[in-house]
Every structure is written in structure tokens, then in C-alpha cells.
Design a protein around this motif. Structure first.
Motif, PDB file in Angstrom:
ATOM      1  N   VAL A  41       0.922  -1.346   0.121  1.00 13.10           N
ATOM      2  CA  VAL A  41      -0.067   0.099   0.005  1.00 13.10           C
ATOM      3  C   VAL A  41       0.850   1.210  -0.080  1.00 13.10           C
ATOM      4  N   PRO A  42       1.878   1.291   0.808  1.00 10.98           N
ATOM      5  CA  PRO A  42       2.609   2.655   1.105  1.00 10.98           C
ATOM      6  C   PRO A  42       3.375   2.854  -0.520  1.00 10.98           C
ATOM      7  N   CYS A  43       3.957   1.938  -1.043  1.00 10.76           N
ATOM      8  CA  CYS A  43       4.566   2.155  -2.371  1.00 10.76           C
ATOM      9  C   CYS A  43       3.392   2.380  -3.507  1.00 10.76           C
ATOM     10  N   PHE A  44       2.559   1.866  -3.391  1.00 10.77           N
ATOM     11  CA  PHE A  44       1.405   2.151  -4.433  1.00 10.77           C
ATOM     12  C   PHE A  44       0.996   3.462  -4.400  1.00 10.77           C
ATOM     13  N   GLU A  45       0.730   3.998  -3.157  1.00 13.00           N
ATOM     14  CA  GLU A  45       0.144   5.474  -2.995  1.00 13.00           C
ATOM     15  C   GLU A  45       1.299   6.346  -3.221  1.00 13.00           C
ATOM     16  N   ASP A  46       2.622   5.903  -3.049  1.00 11.03           N
ATOM     17  CA  ASP A  46       3.685   6.968  -3.518  1.00 11.03           C
ATOM     18  C   ASP A  46       3.918   6.980  -4.871  1.00 11.03           C
ATOM     19  N   LEU A  47       3.738   5.661  -5.455  1.00  9.55           N
ATOM     20  CA  LEU A  47       3.977   5.823  -6.942  1.00  9.55           C
ATOM     21  C   LEU A  47       2.664   6.505  -7.837  1.00  9.55           C
ATOM     22  N   TYR A  48       1.522   6.027  -7.127  1.00  3.87           N
ATOM     23  CA  TYR A  48       0.430   6.007  -8.276  1.00  3.87           C
ATOM     24  C   TYR A  48      -0.970   6.867  -7.610  1.00  3.87           C
ATOM     25  N   ALA A  49      -0.931   6.873  -6.612  1.00  5.90           N
ATOM     26  CA  ALA A  49      -2.061   7.805  -5.875  1.00  5.90           C
ATOM     27  C   ALA A  49      -2.273   9.153  -6.611  1.00  5.90           C
ATOM     28  N   SER A  50      -3.417   9.508  -6.698  1.00  9.12           N
ATOM     29  CA  SER A  50      -3.735  10.848  -7.004  1.00  9.12           C
ATOM     30  C   SER A  50      -3.515  11.893  -6.154  1.00  9.12           C
ATOM     31  N   THR A  51      -3.148  13.047  -6.465  1.00  5.37           N
ATOM     32  CA  THR A  51      -3.281  14.186  -5.454  1.00  5.37           C
ATOM     33  C   THR A  51      -4.550  15.269  -5.414  1.00  5.37           C
ATOM     34  N   CYS A  52      -5.019  15.345  -4.309  1.00 11.17           N
ATOM     35  CA  CYS A  52      -6.477  16.077  -4.032  1.00 11.17           C
ATOM     36  C   CYS A  52      -6.382  17.467  -4.676  1.00 11.17           C
ATOM     37  N   GLU A  53      -6.850  18.000  -5.445  1.00  7.15           N
ATOM     38  CA  GLU A  53      -7.148  19.393  -5.762  1.00  7.15           C
ATOM     39  C   GLU A  53      -7.028  20.455  -4.824  1.00  7.15           C
ATOM     40  N   GLU A  54      -8.089  20.047  -3.836  1.00  8.50           N
ATOM     41  CA  GLU A  54      -8.317  21.197  -2.873  1.00  8.50           C
ATOM     42  C   GLU A  54      -7.287  21.035  -1.665  1.00  8.50           C
ATOM     43  N   CYS A  55      -6.872  19.849  -1.094  1.00  9.39           N
ATOM     44  CA  CYS A  55      -5.984  19.839   0.053  1.00  9.39           C
ATOM     45  C   CYS A  55      -4.535  19.342  -0.349  1.00  9.39           C
ATOM     46  N   GLY A  56      -4.398  19.098  -1.403  1.00  9.38           N
ATOM     47  CA  GLY A  56      -2.942  18.804  -1.894  1.00  9.38           C
ATOM     48  C   GLY A  56      -2.464  17.485  -1.375  1.00  9.38           C
ATOM     49  N   LYS A  57      -3.048  16.658  -0.642  1.00 10.84           N
ATOM     50  CA  LYS A  57      -2.735  15.309  -0.199  1.00 10.84           C
ATOM     51  C   LYS A  57      -2.845  14.265  -0.974  1.00 10.84           C
ATOM     52  N   PRO A  58      -2.327  13.021  -0.958  1.00 11.25           N
ATOM     53  CA  PRO A  58      -2.540  11.911  -1.652  1.00 11.25           C
ATOM     54  C   PRO A  58      -3.746  11.528  -1.346  1.00 11.25           C
ATOM     55  N   ILE A  59      -4.561  10.739  -2.373  1.00 12.47           N
ATOM     56  CA  ILE A  59      -5.778  10.124  -1.968  1.00 12.47           C
ATOM     57  C   ILE A  59      -5.651   8.770  -2.078  1.00 12.47           C
ATOM     58  N   GLY A  60      -5.663   8.272  -0.540  1.00  8.69           N
ATOM     59  CA  GLY A  60      -5.190   6.801  -0.357  1.00  8.69           C
ATOM     60  C   GLY A  60      -5.998   5.725  -1.023  1.00  8.69           C
ATOM     61  N   CYS A  61      -5.498   4.618  -0.726  1.00  5.99           N
ATOM     62  CA  CYS A  61      -6.343   3.493  -1.316  1.00  5.99           C
ATOM     63  C   CYS A  61      -7.678   3.150  -0.650  1.00  5.99           C
ATOM     64  N   ASP A  62      -7.475   3.643   0.548  1.00  2.00           N
ATOM     65  CA  ASP A  62      -8.916   3.492   1.520  1.00  2.00           C
ATOM     66  C   ASP A  62      -9.869   4.518   1.309  1.00  2.00           C
ATOM     67  N   CYS A  63      -9.621   5.741   0.161  1.00  4.42           N
ATOM     68  CA  CYS A  63     -10.314   6.732   0.343  1.00  4.42           C
ATOM     69  C   CYS A  63     -11.221   6.686  -1.328  1.00  4.42           C
ATOM     70  N   LYS A  64     -12.424   7.174  -1.196  1.00  7.27           N
ATOM     71  CA  LYS A  64     -13.031   7.368  -2.574  1.00  7.27           C
ATOM     72  C   LYS A  64     -12.282   8.505  -3.564  1.00  7.27           C
ATOM     73  N   ASP A  65     -11.893   8.200  -4.442  1.00  7.59           N
ATOM     74  CA  ASP A  65     -11.062   9.199  -5.616  1.00  7.59           C
ATOM     75  C   ASP A  65     -12.314   9.753  -6.428  1.00  7.59           C
ATOM     76  N   LEU A  66     -12.714  11.030  -6.473  1.00 12.14           N
ATOM     77  CA  LEU A  66     -13.733  11.678  -7.021  1.00 12.14           C
ATOM     78  C   LEU A  66     -13.058  12.482  -8.258  1.00 12.14           C
ATOM     79  N   SER A  67     -13.140  12.204  -9.305  1.00 12.66           N
ATOM     80  CA  SER A  67     -12.534  12.959 -10.634  1.00 12.66           C
ATOM     81  C   SER A  67     -13.357  13.788 -11.556  1.00 12.66           C
TER      82      SER A  67
END
Length: 291
Positions: A41-67
């Protein structure tokens, strides 16, 4: 991109089952498959997780990603940029990279209906004319109050009229055909005419745009007037119009064009000269002596 938790490998397996990136063992851990390769999970989030437009933080695997248009948000961060209300499962509009709920967008950017002065909501059909806007149902004829829609209309005094109502209320009536004049009329003797109705009394050719004259309040083109009423030259027998400064000679109830007033015998011009008459002929003094 597909994100799913894979089943844990059997404890009886002897081969290694490691993260594709950091090579750490994935036995007993959550992992993500990407293109059939496992990642912790840590490697996947570092490599591929999208960055939130609002807060600037990665959108983790356990979060819903709205695009939206290649931009991503946490579910909690997906809200109106002005009133901060959530936009999840709600209609919204985008303006200059900002997301707005329909209420905020309408308040800031939507045009106002010229008739009811209410906001014209995004997506609503509207009518536009010379910088003003109307709801489709508000764009009506001022006289009959029927929707104009895509039909022809005529504006007058900041009000719009369908063509039949305008003709009934404002259009002048042609003296000739008694029908309304909506465009291209002419005025003759302070009376209105359609251009196509204003014609020569004799030949019926249109008079609009050309010289004409009248007799007993009837309009004639110059050719017809001359042929019907002008005096005829005693020399060439053609009409003498007298229009436009035409000069002619008159003698004993006969008329001549100036260039036709010549000696009958030698054709010498008699304009400004003495002359004699002999049995209806006009002669210069020299020719009269020969008789």
C-alpha cells in the motif's frame, strides 16, 4: 486504473511474494495489483495515488477518489469553492478551474431574464437579442403575449412584437394595395406606398429610384409623360419634355428643340438670328431671298 485488494497467497507456498517496487514481502499484508504486478500500500500510494486538488494530499487506497476532467478530490474535499457545500452526487458547474454549485454559479455568472428579472439557470433554454436575455417562456409578443420562439419579430420602443401584431398596431397601410408596409416603403404626396406598388400610371414600371413627374396627382415615368402630354417639336416631331432645363423655341403656337430650330432649306441654325416664314417653313434671310 484498477485498484483492488488481492487474495493472500497460501502459507504453504514456498516461492517469494514481494512488492514489485520495494521488494518487501507481502505475506500477511494488504497489497494492490497494477498491471498484474503487486504493490504494498505505501509504495502504491507513493507511485500512483492521485493528489487532491483541494488539500494537496494523496488520495489513499482506502479513500474514494472523485475525478473531473483529469482532476481528483477526496470525497470530503469535493465541494463548492464559494459556499463549501458538498458536490457529491449533485449537479455543479466549472468556472476558471473552480467548481461551483448551481446556486453559486447562477448568482455569480448566469444572466438575468429581461422580462421576469430572475436568473436563467445553466442548461435552461434562453433567447438572446442585442445583449439581453430571456427565458424561452418569457420571450413573448408584447401585444398578444404569445411566445415568439424562433419566429420573426420586430422590436419597437424596447418591446418585441410578432409580425402580425406589429402590422396591426404600427405598420402603415399602402395606398395602392391597402396592405401593411413593414419595410422598404416610399412616400409620395405624404402617403405611404410599397416600393413595388409605386409604379407609372401608364406603363406600370416601378418608379422608386428613378426620376418621375406627375399630372393631375398621377405619377408617370418621364418617357410616358412626354409621350402622353409633352408638346412635340415642329422639326423632329419628338416630344419636348421641358424637364431638367431643356431649352426650346416657341413661335406662333409651334415649338422646336433648340437644336432643331434651323432653316428649312439650308439647315442653318436660326437661334439668335433673324428669320422669315413662308407657308409654314422657317427660313434664314438668305434663303428667303431666293424664293
Amino acid at each position: 486504473m484498477s485498484k483492488k485488494a488481492a487474495e493472500q497467497p497460501s502459507a504453504k507456498m514456498t516461492e517469494r511474494f514481494d512488492c514489485h517496487h520495494c521488494q518487501e514481502s507481502l505475506f500477511g499484508k494488504k497489497y494492490i495489483l497494477r498491471e498484474e504486478s503487486p504493490y504494498c500500500v505505501p509504495c502504491f500510494e507513493d507511485l500512483y495515488a492521485s493528489t487532491c486538488e483541494e488539500c494537496g494530499k494523496p488520495i489513499g487506497c482506502d479513500c474514494k477518489d472523485l475525478s473531473y476532467k483529469d482532476r481528483h478530490w477526496h470525497e470530503a474535499c469535493f465541494h463548492c469553492s464559494q459556499c463549501k457545500s458538498s458536490l457529491v452526487d449533485k449537479p455543479f458547474a466549472a468556472k476558471e478551474d473552480q467548481l461551483l454549485c448551481t446556486d453559486c454559479y447562477s448568482h455569480e455568472y448566469s444572466s438575468k431574464c429581461q422580462e421576469c428579472m430572475k436568473t436563467i439557470m445553466p442548461g435552461t433554454r434562453k433567447m438572446e437579442y442585442k445583449g439581453s436575455s430571456w427565458h424561452e417562456t418569457c420571450f413573448v409578443c408584447h401585444r398578444c403575449q404569445q411566445p415568439i420562439g424562433t419566429k420573426s419579430f420586430i422590436p419597437k420602443d424596447n418591446q418585441n412584437f410578432c409580425v402580425p401584431c406589429y402590422e396591426k398596431q404600427y405598420a402603415l397601410q399602402c395606398v395602392q394595395c391597402k396592405k401593411p408596409i413593414t419595410a422598404g416603403g416610399v412616400t409620395y404626396r405624404e402617403q405611404p406606398w410599397h416600393r413595388e406598388c409605386f409604379v407609372c400610371t401608364a406603363c406600370k414600371q416601378p418608379l422608386s429610384g428613378q426620376r418621375f413627374t406627375s399630372r393631375e396627382e398621377l405619377a408617370y415615368c418621364l418617357n410616358c409623360f412626354c409621350n402622353l402630354y409633352a408638346k412635340r417639336c415642329a422639326g423632329c416631331t419628338h416630344p419636348i419634355s421641358g424637364l431638367g432645363g431643356t431649352k426650346y423655341i416657341s413661335f406662333e403656337e409651334r415649338q422646336w428643340h433648340k437644336h432643331c430650330f434651323n432653316c428649312t432649306k439650308c439647315s442653318l441654325s436660326l437661334v439668335g438670328r433673324g428669320f422669315l416664314t413662308e407657308r409654314g417653313d422657317i427660313l434664314c434671310p438668305d434663303c428667303s431671298e431666293d424664293i
